[in-house]
Design an enzyme around this catalytic site. Structure first.
Site, PDB file in Angstrom:
ATOM      1  N   GLY A  17      38.902  45.292  36.278  1.00 27.48           N
ATOM      2  CA  GLY A  17      37.747  45.195  37.152  1.00 27.48           C
ATOM      3  C   GLY A  17      37.379  46.568  37.683  1.00 27.48           C
ATOM      4  N   ILE A  22      35.608  47.699  44.462  1.00 32.80           N
ATOM      5  CA  ILE A  22      36.892  48.257  44.870  1.00 32.80           C
ATOM      6  C   ILE A  22      37.620  48.891  43.698  1.00 32.80           C
ATOM      7  CG2 ILE A  22      39.187  47.630  45.729  1.00 32.80           C
ATOM      8  CD1 ILE A  22      37.761  45.510  47.483  1.00 32.80           C
ATOM      9  N   ASP A  67      38.220  40.277  29.181  1.00 40.66           N
ATOM     10  CA  ASP A  67      38.208  39.167  30.122  1.00 40.66           C
ATOM     11  C   ASP A  67      39.662  38.823  30.396  1.00 40.66           C
ATOM     12  OD1 ASP A  67      38.070  36.799  31.513  1.00 40.66           O
ATOM     13  OD2 ASP A  67      36.829  35.740  30.042  1.00 40.66           O
ATOM     14  N   VAL A  68      40.153  39.114  31.600  1.00 41.08           N
ATOM     15  CA  VAL A  68      41.579  38.927  31.872  1.00 41.08           C
ATOM     16  C   VAL A  68      42.002  37.466  31.855  1.00 41.08           C
ATOM     17  CG1 VAL A  68      41.750  41.079  33.178  1.00 41.08           C
ATOM     18  CG2 VAL A  68      41.244  38.932  34.385  1.00 41.08           C
ATOM     19  N   ASN A  94      43.000  44.294  39.614  1.00 38.27           N
ATOM     20  CA  ASN A  94      41.944  44.122  40.608  1.00 38.27           C
ATOM     21  C   ASN A  94      40.868  43.117  40.186  1.00 38.27           C
ATOM     22  OD1 ASN A  94      40.025  45.145  42.862  1.00 38.27           O
ATOM     23  ND2 ASN A  94      38.901  45.615  40.973  1.00 38.27           N
ATOM     24  N   SER A 153      43.229  39.282  49.357  1.00 41.09           N
ATOM     25  CA  SER A 153      42.033  39.161  50.197  1.00 41.09           C
ATOM     26  C   SER A 153      42.430  38.735  51.602  1.00 41.09           C
ATOM     27  CB  SER A 153      41.078  38.110  49.617  1.00 41.09           C
ATOM     28  OG  SER A 153      40.025  37.809  50.522  1.00 41.09           O
ATOM     29  N   TYR A 166      39.478  29.958  46.024  1.00 43.09           N
ATOM     30  CA  TYR A 166      39.593  31.417  46.098  1.00 43.09           C
ATOM     31  C   TYR A 166      40.778  31.807  46.977  1.00 43.09           C
ATOM     32  CZ  TYR A 166      38.308  36.252  47.174  1.00 43.09           C
ATOM     33  OH  TYR A 166      38.322  37.612  47.341  1.00 43.09           O
ATOM     34  N   LYS A 170      44.335  33.992  46.156  1.00 37.01           N
ATOM     35  CA  LYS A 170      44.637  35.244  46.839  1.00 37.01           C
ATOM     36  C   LYS A 170      45.933  35.158  47.637  1.00 37.01           C
ATOM     37  CE  LYS A 170      41.263  37.466  45.091  1.00 37.01           C
ATOM     38  NZ  LYS A 170      41.528  38.511  44.081  1.00 37.01           N
ATOM     39  N   ILE A 199      33.987  43.661  52.582  1.00 40.40           N
ATOM     40  CA  ILE A 199      33.661  44.875  51.842  1.00 40.40           C
ATOM     41  C   ILE A 199      32.342  44.679  51.104  1.00 40.40           C
ATOM     42  CG2 ILE A 199      34.525  46.612  50.247  1.00 40.40           C
ATOM     43  CD1 ILE A 199      36.369  45.991  52.690  1.00 40.40           C
TER      44      ILE A 199
END
Length: 261
Positions: A17, A22, A67-68, A94, A153, A166, A170, A199
């Site tokens: 990423g 970031i 694409d991870v 990331n 996060s 999400y 994280k 961010i």
């Protein structure tokens, strides 16, 4: 004279990423500190733009479309990284996606759940597994050391309504990195989590254009501004450097004081 342990000359950093946000902010700082950089990203156009930016610092830069969430793509991309760069000293996992439209949890579909977990959790596993294998093999050949870093996060430690998928991924990042820190310390490999707060990146731009959201959140940030990708450069350089060799299993919260306030 600069503090020499922060000099990353001769080291190679892989940033997934790494073509924006970031990831790019961190990669840019790592390159400025002397590291050669390999970035992975799904968008070739963004990859190439990032390469042009990073090359300005005079180190070797390579980009791979990856694409991870695709296990075979990660394995192939890591092999290419080693072929082109020679080694990986720092792996900054990331790459990630947000929660999307944030429907109520009781209306969440399996497809929405797996879209997030496939990238944020499965992709993390595939990436760090490849990096750890490489670093352990180096250690067994008399070349110990390595840095594993992952982006978690603020959502991992604060309730985030309508983003449970999400937040779950994280939170898992923190647990995984702490476990990796313990398992691989004998090889001189450290592992850490970075927890961004609010961010401003391409992924969050739409949210931060919402006046209601801004009015509710900004007063709770003591520094009275959104974070920026470049705010992560310093921690990235520190963690990739020899200065952090005895520092592991840490959770770094970078949020302008939001959580404490």
């Amino acid at each position: 004279m600069a503090y020499s342990p922060f000099n990353l000359s001769g080291k190679v950093a892989l940033v997934t990423g790494g073509n924006g946000g970031i990831g790019l902010g961190s990669a840019d700082a790592l390159a400025q500190a002397g590291a050669d950089i390999c970035i992975w990203g799904r968008n070739d156009e963004k990859n190439q733009a990032a390469v042009e930016q990073l090359k300005q610092h005079g180190t070797k830069v390579h980009a791979i479309v990856c694409d991870v969430a695709d296990e075979s793509a990660v394995e192939t991309s890591f092999a290419e990284t080693l072929s082109v760069m020679g080694r990986v000293d720092t792996c900054f996992a990331n790459a990630g996606v947000g929660g999307g439209g944030r429907s109520p949890f009781h209306e969440r579909t399996s497809e929405q759940w797996h879209r997030v977990t496939s990238v944020n959790l499965d992709g993390l596993f595939y990436t760090l597994r490849a990096a750890a294998k490489h670093m352990v093999e180096r250690s067994q050949q008399g070349d110990p050391g390595g840095r594993l870093i992952a982006t978690s996060s603020l959502a991992a430690i604060m309730g985030m309504a309508r983003a449970e998928h999400y937040a779950a991924t994280k939170g898992a990042v923190i647990s995984m990195m702490q476990a990796l820190a313990i398992e691989y310390a004998r090889h001189g490999i450290t592992a850490h989590s970075i927890l961004p707060g609010h961010i401003h990146t391409g992924m969050t731009d739409a949210t931060y254009q919402n006046e209601k959201f801004v009015d509710a959140v900004m007063p709770r940030i003591p520094m009275r501004r959104w974070g920026k990708p470049e705010d992560f450069g310093g921690i990235a350089v520190y963690l990739a450097s020899d200065a952090s060799a005895y520092h592991t299993a840490e959770t770094f919260l970078i949020d302008g004081g939001f959580f404490m306030f």
